[in-house]
Design a protein around this motif. Structure first.
Motif, PDB file in Angstrom:
ATOM      1  N   GLN A   8      14.102   2.310   0.465  1.00  0.00           N
ATOM      2  CA  GLN A   8      15.556   2.143   0.443  1.00  0.00           C
ATOM      3  C   GLN A   8      15.923   0.750   0.915  1.00  0.00           C
ATOM      4  N   LEU A   9      16.598  -0.016   0.065  1.00  0.00           N
ATOM      5  CA  LEU A   9      17.011  -1.373   0.407  1.00  0.00           C
ATOM      6  C   LEU A   9      18.293  -1.308   1.225  1.00  0.00           C
ATOM      7  N   THR A  10      18.248  -1.900   2.434  1.00  0.00           N
ATOM      8  CA  THR A  10      19.381  -1.847   3.348  1.00  0.00           C
ATOM      9  C   THR A  10      19.799  -3.256   3.732  1.00  0.00           C
ATOM     10  N   GLU A  11      21.088  -3.569   3.591  1.00  0.00           N
ATOM     11  CA  GLU A  11      21.591  -4.873   4.011  1.00  0.00           C
ATOM     12  C   GLU A  11      21.920  -4.820   5.496  1.00  0.00           C
ATOM     13  N   SER A  15      22.912 -11.745   3.356  1.00  0.00           N
ATOM     14  CA  SER A  15      21.655 -12.339   2.873  1.00  0.00           C
ATOM     15  C   SER A  15      20.434 -11.912   3.671  1.00  0.00           C
ATOM     16  N   VAL A  16      20.514 -10.788   4.390  1.00  0.00           N
ATOM     17  CA  VAL A  16      19.350 -10.243   5.112  1.00  0.00           C
ATOM     18  C   VAL A  16      19.233  -8.763   4.772  1.00  0.00           C
ATOM     19  N   HIS A  17      18.098  -8.386   4.170  1.00  0.00           N
ATOM     20  CA  HIS A  17      17.858  -7.002   3.778  1.00  0.00           C
ATOM     21  C   HIS A  17      16.544  -6.492   4.361  1.00  0.00           C
ATOM     22  N   ARG A  18      16.460  -5.161   4.484  1.00  0.00           N
ATOM     23  CA  ARG A  18      15.223  -4.505   4.943  1.00  0.00           C
ATOM     24  C   ARG A  18      14.759  -3.505   3.887  1.00  0.00           C
ATOM     25  N   LEU A  19      13.443  -3.485   3.658  1.00  0.00           N
ATOM     26  CA  LEU A  19      12.827  -2.506   2.770  1.00  0.00           C
ATOM     27  C   LEU A  19      11.607  -1.950   3.497  1.00  0.00           C
ATOM     28  N   ILE A  20      11.543  -0.650   3.679  1.00  0.00           N
ATOM     29  CA  ILE A  20      10.482  -0.025   4.458  1.00  0.00           C
ATOM     30  C   ILE A  20       9.341   0.411   3.549  1.00  0.00           C
ATOM     31  N   ALA A  21       8.118   0.084   3.948  1.00  0.00           N
ATOM     32  CA  ALA A  21       6.931   0.482   3.190  1.00  0.00           C
ATOM     33  C   ALA A  21       6.643   1.969   3.397  1.00  0.00           C
ATOM     34  N   PRO A  22       6.010   2.607   2.407  1.00  0.00           N
ATOM     35  CA  PRO A  22       5.707   4.040   2.518  1.00  0.00           C
ATOM     36  C   PRO A  22       4.404   4.285   3.290  1.00  0.00           C
ATOM     37  N   ASN A  23       4.343   3.804   4.540  1.00  0.00           N
ATOM     38  CA  ASN A  23       3.142   4.001   5.359  1.00  0.00           C
ATOM     39  C   ASN A  23       3.505   4.535   6.742  1.00  0.00           C
ATOM     40  N   PHE A  37      15.225 -12.401   2.857  1.00  0.00           N
ATOM     41  CA  PHE A  37      16.276 -13.356   3.204  1.00  0.00           C
ATOM     42  C   PHE A  37      16.706 -14.105   1.954  1.00  0.00           C
ATOM     43  N   GLY A  38      18.008 -14.289   1.787  1.00  0.00           N
ATOM     44  CA  GLY A  38      18.521 -15.063   0.671  1.00  0.00           C
ATOM     45  C   GLY A  38      18.977 -14.200  -0.485  1.00  0.00           C
ATOM     46  N   ARG A  39      19.520 -14.878  -1.507  1.00  0.00           N
ATOM     47  CA  ARG A  39      20.005 -14.174  -2.690  1.00  0.00           C
ATOM     48  C   ARG A  39      19.458 -14.760  -3.994  1.00  0.00           C
ATOM     49  N   ALA A  40      19.196 -16.047  -4.027  1.00  0.00           N
ATOM     50  CA  ALA A  40      18.602 -16.673  -5.209  1.00  0.00           C
ATOM     51  C   ALA A  40      17.132 -16.984  -4.938  1.00  0.00           C
ATOM     52  N   ASP A  41      16.902 -17.837  -3.919  1.00  0.00           N
ATOM     53  CA  ASP A  41      15.535 -18.104  -3.462  1.00  0.00           C
ATOM     54  C   ASP A  41      15.252 -17.172  -2.292  1.00  0.00           C
ATOM     55  N   ILE A 123      11.937 -22.939   9.612  1.00  0.00           N
ATOM     56  CA  ILE A 123      11.518 -22.665   8.241  1.00  0.00           C
ATOM     57  C   ILE A 123      12.792 -22.455   7.415  1.00  0.00           C
ATOM     58  N   ALA A 124      12.959 -23.249   6.393  1.00  0.00           N
ATOM     59  CA  ALA A 124      14.178 -23.173   5.586  1.00  0.00           C
ATOM     60  C   ALA A 124      14.165 -21.907   4.744  1.00  0.00           C
ATOM     61  N   VAL A 125      15.189 -21.088   4.904  1.00  0.00           N
ATOM     62  CA  VAL A 125      15.423 -19.957   4.011  1.00  0.00           C
ATOM     63  C   VAL A 125      16.893 -19.980   3.624  1.00  0.00           C
ATOM     64  N   GLU A 126      17.192 -19.455   2.463  1.00  0.00           N
ATOM     65  CA  GLU A 126      18.570 -19.440   2.003  1.00  0.00           C
ATOM     66  C   GLU A 126      19.428 -18.622   2.963  1.00  0.00           C
ATOM     67  N   GLY A 127      20.556 -19.180   3.367  1.00  0.00           N
ATOM     68  CA  GLY A 127      21.434 -18.500   4.310  1.00  0.00           C
ATOM     69  C   GLY A 127      21.242 -18.940   5.745  1.00  0.00           C
ATOM     70  N   GLY A 128      20.301 -19.842   5.977  1.00  0.00           N
ATOM     71  CA  GLY A 128      20.085 -20.348   7.336  1.00  0.00           C
ATOM     72  C   GLY A 128      18.636 -20.248   7.738  1.00  0.00           C
ATOM     73  N   PRO A 129      18.194 -21.114   8.656  1.00  0.00           N
ATOM     74  CA  PRO A 129      16.762 -21.211   8.947  1.00  0.00           C
ATOM     75  C   PRO A 129      16.228 -20.085   9.824  1.00  0.00           C
ATOM     76  N   LEU A 130      14.920 -19.890   9.717  1.00  0.00           N
ATOM     77  CA  LEU A 130      14.161 -19.042  10.630  1.00  0.00           C
ATOM     78  C   LEU A 130      13.436 -19.948  11.615  1.00  0.00           C
TER      79      LEU A 130
END
Length: 280
Positions: A8-11, A15-23, A37-41, A123-130
C-alpha cells in the motif's frame, strides 16, 4: 497501524511516500519500509528484500507518482533492506548509494554502490535534500538520513517502532550505538521514520528513552553477572532478559554479547574461554 499494509503506497509528506515490503516477521514487524522521494526524479530509500513482487510494486509506485526511479539509497546492507537494489537498478539504471563492510554472515553481497555517502553530506533528492548521518551500532555501515524540508529522520534499523534493535557483534557495537543515538539529538527532528513500523513522534524523547533503556539493561548485566563467579552467554541471558519471551533469548543473547564487549572495553568485565566475570 491500519496503514501498515504491504504493497500500500502511503503519502507521509509532500513528495515523500512509504511502501511496505511483504516480509512481515518477528524481526521485521509489518515488513521493511521502502521510502520514495520526489515526483519526477524519484529516489528510493531501502528497496528491501529481493522479492519480485516488491520490486514490481516499487516500479508501479514510481509510475503512479508520475516519475522514474533515478537513485537508490540504502541505510545498511542487511538482507531485509538492500537486496532489491540490484534488481531495481537493472530495470531503471538508477544510481546506487550506500556503504559496504566485510561479510560477517549477515551482509548483502549483491549490493555494489556507485557512491558511498559521507557523514553530514547532503544528497540531492527532488523536494529537498537528504542529510546522511553516519550511525554505526546496529552494524558498522549504517547511515540514517534526515529529510531536511520535513524534519523526518529515516532510521533504517537504528530505531524501530515497538521494539529495541538487535546489536550483533562484531559488526554491531553497543558503544557506537548509544553514541549514535546521542549524536542525532543535535539535529532538528520532527518525526522518526523507521525501517519497520509507523512514524514515531517526539523524536528527542524517543532517542533519550532508547539511550536510557540500553544503560538500564547494561546495569542489569552488571547486577546479574555479580551473582556468578563467571558465566557464559547462555547462562547469563536468562536472568538478564527475564522480562523477554524465552523464545527470543537466542536473539537477545547477541545484544547481551554486545553489552559485555562494551563493558570489557570500559574495563568493568573480563572474558576467558567464553566465560565472563565482573572485575569492578
Amino acid at each position: 497501524m491500519t496503514d501498515l499494509v504491504a504493497g500500500q503506497l502511503t503519502e507521509l509528506a509532500p513528495s515523500v511516500h512509504r511502501l511496505i515490503a511483504p516480509n512481515p516477521g518477528v524481526m521485521t514487524g509489518p515488513g521493511t519500509n521502502s521510502y520514495l522521494f520526489g515526483r519526477a526524479d524519484i529516489a528510493v530509500l531501502d528497496p528491501g528484500p529481493n522479492d519480485p513482487v516488491h520490486v514490481q510494486a516499487l516500479l508501479e509506485a514510481a509510475q503512479k507518482i508520475g516519475g522514474k526511479i533515478t537513485r537508490i539509497i540504502v541505510t545498511h546492507t542487511h538482507p531485509d533492506h538492500s537486496p532489491a537494489a540490484a534488481a531495481l537498478q537493472a530495470q531503471t539504471g538508477a544510481e546506487l548509494i550506500g556503504s559496504v563492510i566485510a561479510q560477517d554472515g549477515f551482509q548483502d553481497d549483491s549490493f555494489r554502490p556507485d557512491t558511498t555517502p559521507q557523514h553530514d553530506a547532503l544528497i540531492a533528492v527532488e523536494g529537498g535534500p537528504l542529510r546522511a548521518i553516519y550511525s554505526p551500532g546496529h552494524v558498522g555501515n549504517h547511515f540514517c538520513y534526515l529529510h531536511e524540508p520535513t524534519g523526518l529522520l529515516f532510521t533504517g534499523d537504528h530505531v524501530m517502532q515497538g521494539s529495541t534493535v538487535v546489536i550483533i557483534p562484531p559488526a554491531g557495537d553497543m558503544k557506537d550505538y548509544i553514541d549514535s543515538l546521542r549524536r542525532m539529538l543535535a539535529y532538528p527532528l520532527k518525526f522518526i521514520a523507521p525501517g519497520h513500523g509507523g512514524l514515531i513522534p517526539e523524536p528527542a524523547k524517543e532517542l533519550e528513552y532508547l539511550v536510557a533503556h540500553r544503560l538500564k539493561r547494561e546495569a542489569k548485566v552488571v547486577e546479574k553477572l555479580a551473582g556468578f563467579d563467571s558465566a557464559t552467554l547462555e547462562e547469563l541471558v536468562v536472568p538478564v532478559y527475564d522480562d523477554v519471551d524465552p523464545s527470543l533469548h537466542p536473539v537477545a543473547q547477541l545484544s547481551l554479547w554486545a553489552h559485555l564487549i562494551k563493558l570489557k572495553k570500559d574495563g568493568r568485565v573480563g572474558e576467558s574461554d567464553g566465560r565472563w566475570s565482573l572485575l569492578i
